[in-house]
Write an enzyme that holds these catalytic residues in place. Structure first.
Site, short mmCIF file in Angstrom:
data_model
loop_
_atom_site.label_atom_id
_atom_site.label_comp_id
_atom_site.label_asym_id
_atom_site.label_seq_id
_atom_site.Cartn_x
_atom_site.Cartn_y
_atom_site.Cartn_z
CB CYS A 1 -3.85 0.70 0.70
SG CYS A 1 -1.80 0.36 1.03
CB CYS A 2 -6.03 -2.56 -3.17
SG CYS A 2 -5.81 -3.86 -1.55
CB CYS B 1 -0.18 -6.49 2.41
SG CYS B 1 -0.20 -6.53 0.83
CB CYS C 1 -6.27 -7.79 -4.01
SG CYS C 1 -6.31 -8.71 -5.40
#
Ligand code: SF4
Length: 402
Positions: free
Chosen positions: A130-131, A212, A238
């Site tokens: 996702c990062c 986030c 991240c």
């Protein structure tokens, strides 16, 4: 200086990134954060530079410093579309309050999100992926237009950050600048208080580090400030400070730096080890160091000699940095120092090649300090061929001194 266009990166016209990083760290090692930042924004050796900011809990420090130096500096803000609402409103508030004129919001491409995370739930199963999708790839695209980027990382944050230098080599592609590398937590707080800077609203609600929304939780008193990031996962970063999803080698530990081969001093008689063991000062430390025995100064090639007028009498050695062999400012500075009456040792330091030895001597230098890798590429015999430098010097021959 062009910092924002799509022209050919400066790095292609400059020395390799590793060499420039080494020089920059030497050149600015004694400077304060603001000074490092100011030079990073203007030094041609750094090239086109952007500040990358999350507009998180401590981001306002660098944003404020940049706004004071040059508010047109490009600021890259990664909007993962997973941020807190408060971060988005804080971003707008801070940018307006500081008068930043070039804040660029960067995001993943919609088609990429649609292909890989259509429902926005990838973070539940694979935070690294996702990062990579929402932060790393968009940032990489944005940074393609820059030669360097500024980060707010600090040594006190520990882990791989514990040995940060002001300038880092990012995989021989770009320079990373960390002006706050040596700041302590209290320095950050003091700066925000003293400059009355707006605080991220979530800090007061127990979020000392803010990323986030799905991956950031409150931190209890006494916990590590970053404990709320990816809580209960091994993940600590991240990924924007990784390459291809892998941790990149960090800066060499101090001990390793200390055992590196040392520089070589070149004079008319050939190579010798450096006999100067007293350390160097920068001009702003001149007052504090006045009266100390064996005073030596380290000057950048763009130093204005006017700031040294009347203050070099007690100086034994002045070392002038040559960030690249094509940079002629060091010659001019040496000549002006001699004209001002400086009669101590004058040393050219850095990227000076053997063919320039006559020019170096003619400018008033006594010696050259070259890095060990250059000494290997241009061994002593090559320099000694230039030892009778007047014979190679057109000006001297004109004056009949050859
Ligand atoms: S911090 Fe969480 S939501 Fe944000 S990009 Fe990384 S995994 Fe995704």
């Amino acid at each position: 200086m062009e910092r924002t266009g799509n022209a050919m990166p400066l790095e292609t016209a400059l020395a390799p990134v590793a060499d420039r990083v080494k020089h920059l760290n030497r050149r600015y090692r004694n400077r304060a954060a603001q000074s490092v930042l100011e030079h990073a924004l203007h030094d041609a050796q750094v090239g086109r530079v952007a500040l990358v900011s999350s507009f998180g809990a401590e981001s306002v420090v660098l944003l404020h410093m940049v706004s004071v130096i040059d508010r047109t500096t490009p600021v890259l803000f990664i909007d993962t579309r997973m941020l807190f609402e408060q971060t988005l409103s804080y971003q707008a508030e801070v940018a307006a309050a500081l008068g930043l004129t070039d804040v660029r919001t960067i995001r993943a491409r919609p088609e990429t999100l649609a292909a890989h995370d259509p429902d926005g739930v990838l973070h539940q199963s694979d935070t690294d992926a996702c990062c990579a999708l929402r932060k790393v790839e968009p940032l990489e695209r944005a940074l393609a237009h820059f030669d360097a980027w500024i980060t707010g990382r600090k040594r006190f944050q520990g882990g791989r950050r514990a040995v940060l230098d002001f300038f880092e080599n990012e995989q021989d592609r770009r320079i990373k600048v960390n002006p706050l590398a040596h700041w302590r937590p209290e320095d950050v707080q003091d700066y925000m208080v003293n400059n009355r800077l707006p605080r991220h609203p979530l800090v007061a609600r127990g979020y000392p580090s803010i990323g986030c929304a799905p991956c950031t939780s409150r931190v209890a008193p006494g916990e590590d400030p970053r404990a709320g990031r990816w809580r209960d996962q091994e993940k600590e970063e991240c990924g924007i400070h990784f390459v291809n999803g892998k941790a990149v080698p960090g800066p060499a530990p101090r001990q390793e730096e200390e055992v590196e081969p040392t520089s070589v001093i070149v004079t008319d008689t050939g190579f010798s080890p450096d006999d100067w063991a007293h350390g160097f000062h920068v001009p702003e430390e001149l007052e504090a160091a006045a009266g100390a025995p064996a005073l030596a100064l380290d000057l950048a090639s763009d130093t204005d000699p006017a700031v040294l007028a009347g203050r070099v009498d007690g100086v034994d050695l002045i070392r002038i940095d040559f960030p690249s062999f094509a940079d002629g400012r060091g010659f001019t500075l040496a000549r002006r120092l001699r004209l001002m009456g400086f009669n101590g040792r004058l040393r050219a330091h850095g990227h000076v090649i053997a063919d320039q030895y006559a020019m170096v001597r003619r400018a008033g230098f006594d010696e050259v300090e070259i890095p060990p890798d250059l000494a290997r590429r241009q061994p002593e015999a090559q320099w000694r061929r230039r030892a009778a430098w007047r014979a190679h010097d057109y000006q001297s021959r004109l004056r009949g001194q050859a």
